[in-house]
Design an enzyme around this catalytic site. Sequence first.
Site, mmCIF file in Angstrom:
data_model
loop_
_atom_site.group_PDB
_atom_site.id
_atom_site.type_symbol
_atom_site.label_atom_id
_atom_site.label_comp_id
_atom_site.label_asym_id
_atom_site.label_seq_id
_atom_site.Cartn_x
_atom_site.Cartn_y
_atom_site.Cartn_z
ATOM 1 N N LYS A 9 0.835 -1.201 0.000
ATOM 2 C CA LYS A 9 0.000 0.000 0.000
ATOM 3 C C LYS A 9 0.874 1.257 0.000
ATOM 4 C CE LYS A 9 -3.763 -2.157 2.690
ATOM 5 N NZ LYS A 9 -4.695 -1.902 3.811
ATOM 6 N N TYR A 49 -12.722 -3.276 -2.061
ATOM 7 C CA TYR A 49 -13.159 -3.056 -0.681
ATOM 8 C C TYR A 49 -14.686 -2.943 -0.606
ATOM 9 C CZ TYR A 49 -8.332 -2.352 0.974
ATOM 10 O OH TYR A 49 -7.008 -2.527 1.332
ATOM 11 N N ASN A 112 -1.722 0.419 7.095
ATOM 12 C CA ASN A 112 -1.184 -0.835 7.635
ATOM 13 C C ASN A 112 -0.344 -1.612 6.617
ATOM 14 O OD1 ASN A 112 -3.284 -1.635 6.069
ATOM 15 N ND2 ASN A 112 -4.402 -2.731 7.666
ATOM 16 N N HIS A 115 -1.876 -5.199 1.875
ATOM 17 C CA HIS A 115 -3.092 -6.001 1.784
ATOM 18 C C HIS A 115 -2.684 -7.433 1.494
ATOM 19 C CE1 HIS A 115 -6.967 -7.591 0.441
ATOM 20 N NE2 HIS A 115 -6.296 -8.135 -0.554
ATOM 21 N N GLU A 126 -9.087 -11.822 -6.535
ATOM 22 C CA GLU A 126 -8.241 -10.625 -6.415
ATOM 23 C C GLU A 126 -7.036 -10.675 -7.357
ATOM 24 O OE1 GLU A 126 -7.446 -10.172 -2.207
ATOM 25 O OE2 GLU A 126 -9.528 -9.624 -1.800
HETATM 26 P P1 IDP Z 1 -7.580 -6.666 6.297
HETATM 27 O O1 IDP Z 1 -6.795 -5.717 5.422
HETATM 28 O O2 IDP Z 1 -6.789 -7.074 7.522
HETATM 29 O O3 IDP Z 1 -8.129 -7.857 5.546
HETATM 30 P P2 IDP Z 1 -10.257 -5.480 6.263
HETATM 31 O O4 IDP Z 1 -11.239 -5.524 7.386
HETATM 32 O O5 IDP Z 1 -10.554 -6.282 5.031
HETATM 33 O O6 IDP Z 1 -8.821 -5.853 6.887
HETATM 34 O O7 IDP Z 1 -10.085 -3.934 5.882
HETATM 35 C C1 IDP Z 1 -9.437 -3.555 4.690
HETATM 36 C C2 IDP Z 1 -8.595 -2.333 4.987
HETATM 37 O O8 IDP Z 1 -9.435 -1.232 5.360
HETATM 38 C C3 IDP Z 1 -7.626 -2.473 6.139
HETATM 39 O O9 IDP Z 1 -6.425 -3.153 5.783
HETATM 40 C C4 IDP Z 1 -7.390 -1.043 6.545
HETATM 41 O O10 IDP Z 1 -6.467 -0.394 5.679
HETATM 42 C C5 IDP Z 1 -8.772 -0.437 6.333
HETATM 43 N N1 IDP Z 1 -9.565 -0.470 7.579
HETATM 44 C C6 IDP Z 1 -10.220 -1.524 8.118
HETATM 45 N N2 IDP Z 1 -10.845 -1.182 9.263
HETATM 46 C C7 IDP Z 1 -10.551 0.129 9.442
HETATM 47 C C8 IDP Z 1 -10.921 1.099 10.475
HETATM 48 O O11 IDP Z 1 -11.628 0.808 11.445
HETATM 49 N N3 IDP Z 1 -10.445 2.366 10.312
HETATM 50 C C9 IDP Z 1 -9.669 2.735 9.243
HETATM 51 N N4 IDP Z 1 -9.319 1.874 8.270
HETATM 52 C C10 IDP Z 1 -9.752 0.594 8.378
HETATM 53 MG MG MG Z 2 -9.622 -7.881 4.075
#
Ligand code: IDP
Ligand code: MG
Length: 155
Positions: A9, A49, A112, A115, A126
């Site tokens: 990312k 997403y 973070n 992905h 994907e």
């Molecule tokens: P993952 O990346 O661990 O699979 P997902 O729930 O699929 O997590 O969420 C996708 C992405 O959306 C996350 O990696 C993060 O960048 C963002 N995200 C998820 N939850 C939050 C939140 O509560 N606040 C801000 N960004 C979030």
């Molecule tokens: Mg996810």
Amino acid sequence: MQTTLVIIKPSGIQKGIAGRIISRFEEKGLIIAGMKMMELNENILREHYAHLVDRPFFPSLLRSMMATPVVVLAVKGVDAVAVVRAMTGATNARNAAPGTIRGDFGMSGQENIIHASDSPENAAIEVARFFKAGEVFDYTPCTLPAFYAPDELNS
Ligand code: IDP
Ligand code: MG
């Protein structure tokens, strides 16, 4: 073998750690089957997403994912989806275990670093979303017998 999607990312690109992240997968014994840099747009992000479009942070997530180009990787190995998710760590990098990519390189829930696909079904969808035909390569590294027993490779 499974092939899973990783996106480095903008938070990983900005920190200049794309190479270190790719090295982790290589050192683990995963095969880099596809790799390219691309800019993401709102269309592909709304698809990717889709489970988050109604969340209040979605506009911020969109901006974050379009802040710089990203690097997309098709990463291959036995049980690659689960292995790469384990290497990725918890969604919120502050909660991610040390030793994981998020745990070692991040402090944020949104920013973070990478992905990683969360199931074999989603991995197939994907990889096809981010790579065109001919961009994912089928080759056998000569190091494979150092990483697997013969029966594991036949599974
Ligand atoms: P993952 O990346 O661990 O699979 P997902 O729930 O699929 O997590 O969420 C996708 C992405 O959306 C996350 O990696 C993060 O960048 C963002 N995200 C998820 N939850 C939050 C939140 O509560 N606040 C801000 N960004 C979030
Ligand atoms: Mg996810």
